[in-house]
Enzyme design. Structure first.
Site, PDB file in Angstrom:
ATOM      1  N   LEU A  16       0.834  -1.208   0.000  1.00  0.00           N
ATOM      2  CA  LEU A  16       0.000   0.000   0.000  1.00  0.00           C
ATOM      3  C   LEU A  16       0.871   1.261   0.000  1.00  0.00           C
ATOM      4  CD1 LEU A  16      -2.569  -0.960   2.835  1.00  0.00           C
ATOM      5  CD2 LEU A  16      -3.008  -0.969   0.358  1.00  0.00           C
ATOM      6  N   GLY A  17       0.235   2.378  -0.249  1.00  0.00           N
ATOM      7  CA  GLY A  17       0.844   3.687  -0.008  1.00  0.00           C
ATOM      8  C   GLY A  17       2.193   3.884  -0.680  1.00  0.00           C
ATOM      9  N   ILE A  18       3.132   4.413   0.092  1.00  0.00           N
ATOM     10  CA  ILE A  18       4.468   4.728  -0.431  1.00  0.00           C
ATOM     11  C   ILE A  18       5.160   3.456  -0.923  1.00  0.00           C
ATOM     12  CG2 ILE A  18       6.764   5.540   0.253  1.00  0.00           C
ATOM     13  CD1 ILE A  18       5.312   7.496   2.207  1.00  0.00           C
ATOM     14  N   ASP A  63       6.458 -10.316   7.606  1.00  0.00           N
ATOM     15  CA  ASP A  63       6.172  -9.454   8.752  1.00  0.00           C
ATOM     16  C   ASP A  63       7.530  -9.040   9.301  1.00  0.00           C
ATOM     17  OD1 ASP A  63       5.701  -8.341  11.219  1.00  0.00           O
ATOM     18  OD2 ASP A  63       4.280  -9.878  11.877  1.00  0.00           O
ATOM     19  N   TYR A 156       5.772   7.233  17.514  1.00  0.00           N
ATOM     20  CA  TYR A 156       6.176   7.344  16.103  1.00  0.00           C
ATOM     21  C   TYR A 156       7.369   8.294  15.967  1.00  0.00           C
ATOM     22  CZ  TYR A 156       5.634   8.055  11.035  1.00  0.00           C
ATOM     23  OH  TYR A 156       5.845   8.135   9.676  1.00  0.00           O
ATOM     24  N   PRO A 192      -3.034   5.309   2.893  1.00  0.00           N
ATOM     25  CA  PRO A 192      -3.952   4.719   3.876  1.00  0.00           C
ATOM     26  C   PRO A 192      -3.562   5.060   5.319  1.00  0.00           C
ATOM     27  CG  PRO A 192      -3.545   3.150   2.118  1.00  0.00           C
ATOM     28  CD  PRO A 192      -2.640   4.322   1.851  1.00  0.00           C
ATOM     29  N   LEU A 193      -2.255   5.186   5.605  1.00  0.00           N
ATOM     30  CA  LEU A 193      -1.823   5.528   6.975  1.00  0.00           C
ATOM     31  C   LEU A 193      -2.360   6.904   7.386  1.00  0.00           C
ATOM     32  CD1 LEU A 193       1.704   4.996   8.502  1.00  0.00           C
ATOM     33  CD2 LEU A 193       0.709   7.271   8.555  1.00  0.00           C
ATOM     34  N   GLN A 256      10.509  25.734   7.697  1.00  0.00           N
ATOM     35  CA  GLN A 256       9.865  26.881   8.367  1.00  0.00           C
ATOM     36  C   GLN A 256      10.553  27.173   9.695  1.00  0.00           C
ATOM     37  OE1 GLN A 256       5.308  26.505   7.509  1.00  0.00           O
ATOM     38  NE2 GLN A 256       6.121  24.437   7.636  1.00  0.00           N
TER      39      GLN A 256
HETATM   40  N1  LIG Z   1       2.278   8.787   4.715  1.00  0.00           N
HETATM   41  C1  LIG Z   1       3.027   9.708   5.285  1.00  0.00           C
HETATM   42  O1  LIG Z   1       2.618  10.877   5.442  1.00  0.00           O
HETATM   43  C2  LIG Z   1       4.409   9.372   5.758  1.00  0.00           C
HETATM   44  C3  LIG Z   1       5.239  10.422   6.148  1.00  0.00           C
HETATM   45  C4  LIG Z   1       6.513  10.147   6.601  1.00  0.00           C
HETATM   46  C5  LIG Z   1       6.961   8.842   6.647  1.00  0.00           C
HETATM   47  N2  LIG Z   1       6.145   7.829   6.275  1.00  0.00           N
HETATM   48  C6  LIG Z   1       6.649   6.462   6.372  1.00  0.00           C
HETATM   49  O2  LIG Z   1       6.581   5.820   5.113  1.00  0.00           O
HETATM   50  C7  LIG Z   1       6.347   4.424   5.299  1.00  0.00           C
HETATM   51  C8  LIG Z   1       5.104   4.006   4.532  1.00  0.00           C
HETATM   52  O3  LIG Z   1       4.011   4.750   5.005  1.00  0.00           O
HETATM   53  P1  LIG Z   1       2.583   4.733   4.291  1.00  0.00           P
HETATM   54  O4  LIG Z   1       1.952   6.024   4.622  1.00  0.00           O
HETATM   55  O5  LIG Z   1       2.704   4.294   2.890  1.00  0.00           O
HETATM   56  O6  LIG Z   1       1.856   3.582   5.184  1.00  0.00           O
HETATM   57  P2  LIG Z   1       0.579   2.672   4.839  1.00  0.00           P
HETATM   58  O7  LIG Z   1      -0.039   2.324   6.150  1.00  0.00           O
HETATM   59  O8  LIG Z   1      -0.254   3.333   3.829  1.00  0.00           O
HETATM   60  O9  LIG Z   1       1.248   1.361   4.229  1.00  0.00           O
HETATM   61  C9  LIG Z   1       2.140   0.635   5.037  1.00  0.00           C
HETATM   62  C10 LIG Z   1       2.325  -0.783   4.515  1.00  0.00           C
HETATM   63  O10 LIG Z   1       3.172  -1.464   5.454  1.00  0.00           O
HETATM   64  C11 LIG Z   1       2.592  -2.711   5.758  1.00  0.00           C
HETATM   65  N3  LIG Z   1       3.005  -3.133   7.110  1.00  0.00           N
HETATM   66  C12 LIG Z   1       2.579  -2.659   8.309  1.00  0.00           C
HETATM   67  N4  LIG Z   1       3.149  -3.346   9.304  1.00  0.00           N
HETATM   68  C13 LIG Z   1       3.955  -4.267   8.718  1.00  0.00           C
HETATM   69  C14 LIG Z   1       4.803  -5.281   9.222  1.00  0.00           C
HETATM   70  N5  LIG Z   1       4.916  -5.518  10.537  1.00  0.00           N
HETATM   71  N6  LIG Z   1       5.493  -6.034   8.347  1.00  0.00           N
HETATM   72  C15 LIG Z   1       5.373  -5.821   7.014  1.00  0.00           C
HETATM   73  N7  LIG Z   1       4.570  -4.896   6.468  1.00  0.00           N
HETATM   74  C16 LIG Z   1       3.865  -4.136   7.330  1.00  0.00           C
HETATM   75  C17 LIG Z   1       1.090  -2.510   5.637  1.00  0.00           C
HETATM   76  O11 LIG Z   1       0.421  -3.742   5.440  1.00  0.00           O
HETATM   77  C18 LIG Z   1       1.030  -1.573   4.429  1.00  0.00           C
HETATM   78  O12 LIG Z   1       0.974  -2.278   3.213  1.00  0.00           O
HETATM   79  C19 LIG Z   1       6.205   4.210   6.824  1.00  0.00           C
HETATM   80  O13 LIG Z   1       7.453   3.812   7.348  1.00  0.00           O
HETATM   81  C20 LIG Z   1       5.844   5.591   7.315  1.00  0.00           C
HETATM   82  O14 LIG Z   1       6.190   5.795   8.654  1.00  0.00           O
HETATM   83  C21 LIG Z   1       4.875   8.066   5.830  1.00  0.00           C
END
Ligand SMILES: NC(=O)c1ccc[n+]([C@@H]2O[C@H](COP(=O)([O-])OP(=O)(O)OC[C@H]3O[C@@H](n4cnc5c(N)ncnc54)[C@H](O)[C@@H]3O)[C@@H](O)[C@H]2O)c1
Length: 256
Positions: A16-18, A63, A156, A192-193, A256
């Site tokens: 998902l996501g990033i 995991d 976090y 999704p996060l 900022q």
């Molecule tokens: N979205 C943001 O604004 C943001 C900003 C800064 C940093 N980040 C970081 O970027 C990374 C991705 O974030 P995102 O927003 O895409 O998150 P997300 O929740 O949208 O996706 C996270 C993915 O990680 C998987 N995951 C969760 N726990 C897991 C585990 N124990 N083992 C394996 N997979 C696992 C989930 O199933 C999911 O597919 C994270 O490390 C997050 O902290 C996100």
């Protein structure tokens, strides 16, 4: 020739996501991509999206909190494709949004298990494979929350600060092995996060997003593809002199 032609890239949390955007981008750059996640449905969809886009990918259940699981998955990837060149330590969770004095020890530990121990296990178990390939690139997802504070998500913040510092230490340890280690620090990215944070906020998703947009000088939150582009750069030989660095991709948030 594409920038990642011939390279094998492993992405944790690639469903998902990033993580999903990164898997797609790395494949577009020519890599064979090991999509890994504990969410089998999301991980399978991410793999299928790459294959529909004429890329090469497969899915492994992983995991990151299970050291044995990490070790076995990496062995499987190496058996399948012969090498591992790139690891993106992307899997992460936000944890509870309560003041530190109200966070329960189990809640704190859960965030540390995924965001910090997961990066440790994956790094520990990928390094022998990278040494065997003559080097590699590890990209760790930290955050703007690993650089600046905010009165939310205390576990976090602590976890992302740890990832920022682990990156620099690992960069120094592994430089002689030709393994580069860098961190990426996204601002808020609509995934999704963050959507879950919005739903839990009580102010409504649209109002939450507007508040977030205004916190970024560029005027809006980012997209997963904005981060995937930076990760692809750090993964590639374009970044061959880059190690121990912090790539901030945040629409100006931390300026900022
Ligand atoms: N979205 C943001 O604004 C943001 C900003 C800064 C940093 N980040 C970081 O970027 C990374 C991705 O974030 P995102 O927003 O895409 O998150 P997300 O929740 O949208 O996706 C996270 C993915 O990680 C998987 N995951 C969760 N726990 C897991 C585990 N124990 N083992 C394996 N997979 C696992 C989930 O199933 C999911 O597919 C994270 O490390 C997050 O902290 C996100």
């Amino acid at each position: 020739m594409k920038r990642l032609e011939g390279k094998v890239c492993v992405v944790t949390g690639g469903g998902l996501g990033i993580g999903a955007a990164t898997c797609l981008r790395l494949a577009e750059e020519g890599a064979r991509v090991a999509v890994t996640d504990l969410d089998v449905d999301a991980g399978g969809k991410s793999r299928d999206a790459i294959i529909s886009n004429q890329g090469e990918a497969d899915f492994w259940f992983l995991d990151v909190t299970s050291q044995n699981g990490v070790s076995e998955a990496f062995e499987g990837i190496r058996e399948r494709w012969g090498r591992i060149d790139v690891l993106v330590n992307n899997a992460g969770i936000a944890g509870v949004n309560t003041p530190p004095d109200e966070v329960r020890a189990e809640e704190w530990q859960e965030v540390m298990n995924v965001n910090v121990n997961g990066v440790f296990y994956c790094t520990k178990h990928v390094v022998p494979h990278m040494r065997a390939s003559g080097g590699g690139s590890i990209v760790n997802l930290s955050s703007i929350y690993g650089i600046v504070g905010a009165p939310d998500l205390p576990a976090y913040h602590a976890s992302k600060g740890a990832v920022r510092e682990m990156t620099k230490t690992d960069a120094l340890f592994f430089a002689k092995d030709g393994i580069r280690v860098n961190s990426v620090h996204p601002g808020f990215i609509w995934t999704p996060l963050v959507e879950k944070l919005a739903r839990d906020s009580g102010e409504g998703v649209e109002a939450f997003r507007k508040t977030l947009d205004e916190r970024h000088p560029i005027g809006h939150v980012g997209e997963p593809e904005d981060i995937a582009a930076g990760i692809a750069y750090l993964a590639s030989d374009d970044a061959k002199f880059v190690t121990g660095s912090e790539l901030v991709i945040d629409g100006g948030y931390t300026s900022q």
